[in-house]
Motif scaffolding. Structure first.
Motif: not given
Length: 341
Positions: A303, A116, A19, A12, A22
């Motif tokens: 996320a 991501i 973030g 991430i 996630a």
């Protein structure tokens, strides 16, 4: 394989709300996760208004943003992700073996199967006050953020800006200041309607006006000339403190150089958080699609969608989403460790 060559399921880029959530949700999906954050602390853009009170995160009472950051970081660490701070990703490329290599400004290389992108507004720079002539010096009472609202107690405050931050600070400072004048160069504010209405009720709002002159004693500004944007008449205001809330400049050009498709400076993604690059997903303020919700709560949803898409990219027969925490076996032992209520 040495530590530098370890391959993560998910990396991430960015340690803001999207973030951090996630990282937590990917832990629920039993993914091996790394967070790479360009600054020296997690929390992202939230640190720019750490003393503001946040009301609109589902299920949480109003709290200082600094407390929300604390909770988000604590949650993100639930499953022990690897965290790299002070580490700026310059670019990433896909290798011949389909592994993604992330190259940093510090000369390191990080390897991952999926990414991501959750860089928020990037390394945001404050939009400074711009006048026709140069600002003579760094005035002590010219502020670009509010660190301590009590500093404004009993003061005559001028706030310039038209977004949520300007409106929120106007409402908060009205509780402690002697007076608050809010000016905006446009007639309409870009903020939540309810807050705009409250601001009009408790502060002196003047639109469309712009700051055109500052007059001070070398250390502090004593009065400000504001000019009507249409009829060009001037008004002189005596002030004790000035807050400039004109937003931030962001530069996400490094992402475009990696081959990501952009739209108006943001990463274009699908409703499944997919970018145009296989295995690369996006979440949070750096990304956009036609149903995008630009709230902290919206970042959490981004996320979740991005992690679920990354999981299915790695394992197409995986469930489309994680089991909810009340039924997820991964929490069985963690529930035993919680203090009984």
């Amino acid at each position: 394989m040495n530590k530098e060559e370890e391959i993560y399921d998910l990396t991430i880029i960015g340690g803001g709300p999207a973030g951090l959530y996630a990282a937590f949700y990917a832990g629920m999906r039993d993914m091996r996760v790394k967070i790479i954050e360009g600054k020296d602390q997690l929390g992202g853009f939230l640190h720019t208004y750490s003393e503001k009170t946040i009301w609109d995160v589902g299920g949480l009472p109003p709290m200082k943003c600094s407390k929300l950051i604390e909770y988000l970081v604590q949650q993100a660490n639930t499953f022990g992700p690897t965290v790299e701070l002070n580490c700026k990703v310059d670019r990433f490329v896909r290798l011949d073996n389909e592994i993604l290599a992330l190259y940093t400004a510090e000369g390191d290389i990080h390897y991952t199967r999926t990414i991501i992108v959750a860089v928020g507004r990037g390394i945001a720079e404050t939009q400074k006050l711009e006048l026709q002539g140069p600002i003579e010096c760094e005035y002590e009472n010219l502020h670009y953020t509010v660190q301590n609202p009590e500093h404004f107690s009993g003061r005559r405050v001028l706030i310039s800006g038209g977004g949520n931050s300007a409106v929120d600070w106007a409402i908060e400072l009205a509780n402690v200041a002697r007076s608050v004048v809010v000016i905006h160069r446009n007639k309409e504010f870009r903020a939540m309607e309810r807050n705009v209405s409250e601001m009009h009720n408790i502060t002196d709002v003047r639109t469309p006006y712009n700051i055109t002159q500052l007059h001070g004693d070398g250390r502090n500004i004593r009065n400000v000339v504001i000019t009507h944007m249409e009829i060009q008449n001037n008004v002189v205001l005596e002030v004790d403190e000035i807050v400039i809330s004109h937003g931030y400049k962001s530069n996400l050009s490094d992402l475009a150089s990696c081959g990501l498709k952009m739209d108006d400076g943001m990463v274009l993604m699908s409703h499944h958080a997919e970018t145009n690059l296989p295995g690369v997903f996006a979440a949070g303020d750096c990304s956009t699609h036609e149903s995008k919700v630009r709230l902290i709560a919206g970042a959490f949803n981004d996320a979740i969608v991005a992690v679920n898409s990354a999981k299915q990219y790695l394992k197409p027969d995986a469930p489309k989403m994680a089991y909810v925490s009340s039924h997820n076996e991964i929490f069985r032992e963690k529930n035993r460790q919680l203090p009984s209520s």
